[in-house]
Design a protein around this motif. Structure first.
Motif, PDB file in Angstrom:
ATOM      1  N   ALA A 183      -6.288  -5.638  -6.754  1.00 21.44           N
ATOM      2  CA  ALA A 183      -5.735  -6.009  -8.064  1.00 21.44           C
ATOM      3  C   ALA A 183      -6.825  -6.175  -9.109  1.00 21.44           C
ATOM      4  CB  ALA A 183      -4.925  -7.298  -7.943  1.00 21.44           C
ATOM      5  N   ALA A 184      -7.966  -6.687  -8.698  1.00 26.31           N
ATOM      6  CA  ALA A 184      -9.049  -6.979  -9.633  1.00 26.31           C
ATOM      7  C   ALA A 184      -9.846  -5.744 -10.020  1.00 26.31           C
ATOM      8  CB  ALA A 184      -9.999  -8.004  -9.015  1.00 26.31           C
ATOM      9  N   ALA A 185     -10.168  -4.916  -9.057  1.00 22.08           N
ATOM     10  CA  ALA A 185     -11.162  -3.879  -9.295  1.00 22.08           C
ATOM     11  C   ALA A 185     -10.685  -2.453  -9.051  1.00 22.08           C
ATOM     12  CB  ALA A 185     -12.376  -4.149  -8.406  1.00 22.08           C
ATOM     13  N   ALA A 186      -9.579  -2.291  -8.360  1.00 23.21           N
ATOM     14  CA  ALA A 186      -9.153  -0.928  -8.027  1.00 23.21           C
ATOM     15  C   ALA A 186      -7.631  -0.805  -7.992  1.00 23.21           C
ATOM     16  CB  ALA A 186      -9.757  -0.533  -6.685  1.00 23.21           C
ATOM     17  N   PRO A 187      -6.927  -1.287  -9.020  1.00 22.06           N
ATOM     18  CA  PRO A 187      -5.462  -1.259  -8.966  1.00 22.06           C
ATOM     19  C   PRO A 187      -4.891   0.155  -8.840  1.00 22.06           C
ATOM     20  CG  PRO A 187      -6.205  -1.817 -11.181  1.00 22.06           C
ATOM     21  CD  PRO A 187      -7.407  -1.841 -10.286  1.00 22.06           C
ATOM     22  N   ASP A 188      -5.572   1.144  -9.401  1.00 22.97           N
ATOM     23  CA  ASP A 188      -5.097   2.526  -9.316  1.00 22.97           C
ATOM     24  C   ASP A 188      -5.290   3.125  -7.927  1.00 22.97           C
ATOM     25  OD1 ASP A 188      -4.468   2.337 -11.985  1.00 22.97           O
ATOM     26  OD2 ASP A 188      -6.296   3.331 -12.660  1.00 22.97           O
ATOM     27  N   HIS A 189      -6.020   2.432  -7.075  1.00 25.25           N
ATOM     28  CA  HIS A 189      -6.302   2.931  -5.732  1.00 25.25           C
ATOM     29  C   HIS A 189      -5.492   2.202  -4.653  1.00 25.25           C
ATOM     30  CE1 HIS A 189      -9.619   4.385  -8.107  1.00 25.25           C
ATOM     31  NE2 HIS A 189      -9.945   5.203  -7.139  1.00 25.25           N
ATOM     32  N   ALA A 190      -4.611   1.317  -5.062  1.00 19.31           N
ATOM     33  CA  ALA A 190      -3.855   0.526  -4.089  1.00 19.31           C
ATOM     34  C   ALA A 190      -3.047   1.412  -3.143  1.00 19.31           C
ATOM     35  CB  ALA A 190      -2.938  -0.470  -4.809  1.00 19.31           C
ATOM     36  N   GLU A 191      -2.357   2.406  -3.677  1.00 23.77           N
ATOM     37  CA  GLU A 191      -1.524   3.261  -2.817  1.00 23.77           C
ATOM     38  C   GLU A 191      -2.363   4.077  -1.847  1.00 23.77           C
ATOM     39  OE1 GLU A 191       1.722   3.059  -2.272  1.00 23.77           O
ATOM     40  OE2 GLU A 191       1.675   1.411  -3.715  1.00 23.77           O
ATOM     41  N   ILE A 192      -3.534   4.498  -2.279  1.00 16.98           N
ATOM     42  CA  ILE A 192      -4.435   5.243  -1.384  1.00 16.98           C
ATOM     43  C   ILE A 192      -4.816   4.341  -0.212  1.00 16.98           C
ATOM     44  CG2 ILE A 192      -6.759   6.238  -1.147  1.00 16.98           C
ATOM     45  CD1 ILE A 192      -6.501   7.084  -4.110  1.00 16.98           C
ATOM     46  N   TYR A 193      -5.169   3.091  -0.537  1.00 19.87           N
ATOM     47  CA  TYR A 193      -5.561   2.168   0.524  1.00 19.87           C
ATOM     48  C   TYR A 193      -4.383   1.862   1.448  1.00 19.87           C
ATOM     49  CZ  TYR A 193      -7.008  -1.867   3.126  1.00 19.87           C
ATOM     50  OH  TYR A 193      -7.286  -2.713   4.160  1.00 19.87           O
ATOM     51  N   LEU A 194      -3.236   1.562   0.863  1.00 23.24           N
ATOM     52  CA  LEU A 194      -2.067   1.195   1.673  1.00 23.24           C
ATOM     53  C   LEU A 194      -1.644   2.350   2.593  1.00 23.24           C
ATOM     54  CD1 LEU A 194      -0.087  -0.770  -1.034  1.00 23.24           C
ATOM     55  CD2 LEU A 194      -1.322  -1.714   0.931  1.00 23.24           C
ATOM     56  N   ALA A 195      -1.794   3.574   2.137  1.00 26.12           N
ATOM     57  CA  ALA A 195      -1.450   4.727   2.967  1.00 26.12           C
ATOM     58  C   ALA A 195      -2.400   4.874   4.156  1.00 26.12           C
ATOM     59  CB  ALA A 195      -1.468   5.998   2.126  1.00 26.12           C
ATOM     60  N   ALA A 196      -3.619   4.373   4.005  1.00 27.26           N
ATOM     61  CA  ALA A 196      -4.615   4.488   5.079  1.00 27.26           C
ATOM     62  C   ALA A 196      -4.518   3.349   6.092  1.00 27.26           C
ATOM     63  CB  ALA A 196      -6.019   4.522   4.479  1.00 27.26           C
ATOM     64  N   CYS A 197      -3.736   2.327   5.779  1.00 28.23           N
ATOM     65  CA  CYS A 197      -3.628   1.144   6.651  1.00 28.23           C
ATOM     66  C   CYS A 197      -2.557   1.318   7.713  1.00 28.23           C
ATOM     67  CB  CYS A 197      -3.227  -0.081   5.817  1.00 28.23           C
ATOM     68  SG  CYS A 197      -4.456  -0.654   4.677  1.00 28.23           S
ATOM     69  N   GLU A 198      -2.705   0.522   8.777  1.00 24.26           N
ATOM     70  CA  GLU A 198      -1.613   0.395   9.738  1.00 24.26           C
ATOM     71  C   GLU A 198      -0.452  -0.280   9.014  1.00 24.26           C
ATOM     72  OE1 GLU A 198      -2.976  -1.834  13.061  1.00 24.26           O
ATOM     73  OE2 GLU A 198      -4.431  -0.316  13.657  1.00 24.26           O
ATOM     74  N   ARG A 199       0.759  -0.054   9.490  1.00 20.37           N
ATOM     75  CA  ARG A 199       1.952  -0.528   8.786  1.00 20.37           C
ATOM     76  C   ARG A 199       1.953  -2.035   8.566  1.00 20.37           C
ATOM     77  NH1 ARG A 199       7.699  -1.645   9.616  1.00 20.37           N
ATOM     78  NH2 ARG A 199       8.721  -0.898   7.731  1.00 20.37           N
ATOM     79  N   LEU A 200       1.613  -2.815   9.579  1.00 20.10           N
ATOM     80  CA  LEU A 200       1.638  -4.273   9.432  1.00 20.10           C
ATOM     81  C   LEU A 200       0.643  -4.750   8.376  1.00 20.10           C
ATOM     82  CD1 LEU A 200       2.034  -5.525  13.118  1.00 20.10           C
ATOM     83  CD2 LEU A 200       3.722  -5.567  11.275  1.00 20.10           C
TER      84      LEU A 200
END
Length: 150
Positions: A92-109
């Motif tokens: 939220a602070a430094a990379a809000p435009d990259h949140a979906e990229i990160y979330l897609a790379a994470c395990e579901r939980l």
């Protein structure tokens, strides 16, 4: 001089060439010189002044807006080292435009936990906290690129 103005003036003076700084200080009233000199010394001792960061501070702009986000692979590694709550804050602070990229790379939980935390964060995000987290992200990314741990 107010306290914020005094600190800004000291930061600006600390970045000047010594001869220029002496010239300006010699033309100021004694009370102002007395207030500025210890702050100038402190700024020179404890900071490596970055010109872009200094411009943002002197301009009252949130510095996190000017920070560069690391490449996605580095961002993912840095965020994976944090709890879901702190990963959400850094996003939220430094990379809000990259949140979906990160979330897609994470395990579901983990993605669900980070997404939940993102929804709970205040809008707008507190600028002082955002600045601090952006600096953390920058430092962690540089450490990761250098092959050290953050």
């Amino acid at each position: 001089m107010n306290q914020a103005g005094t600190r800004k003036a000291a930061l600006a003076l600390a970045t000047m060439h010594a001869a220029d700084r002496r010239w300006i200080l010699a033309r100021l009233p004694e009370a102002w010189r007395s207030a500025l000199q210890p702050l100038i010394g402190e700024a020179q001792r404890y900071t490596a002044l970055d010109a872009e960061l200094l411009r943002a501070v002197l301009g009252d702009e949130p510095t996190y807006l000017a920070r560069e986000v690391p490449p996605p692979d580095v961002l993912i590694v840095v965020l994976d080292r944090l709890s879901p709550a702190w990963a959400a804050r850094v996003l939220a602070a430094a990379a809000p435009d990259h949140a979906e990229i990160y979330l897609a790379a994470c395990e579901r939980l983990r993605a669900d936990a980070v997404r939940h935390e993102l929804q709970r964060l205040p809008d707008p995000f507190p600028s002082a906290l955002a600045d601090t987290l952006a600096r953390h992200l920058d430092q962690a990314a540089r450490a990761g690129r250098a092959g050290t741990t953050a």
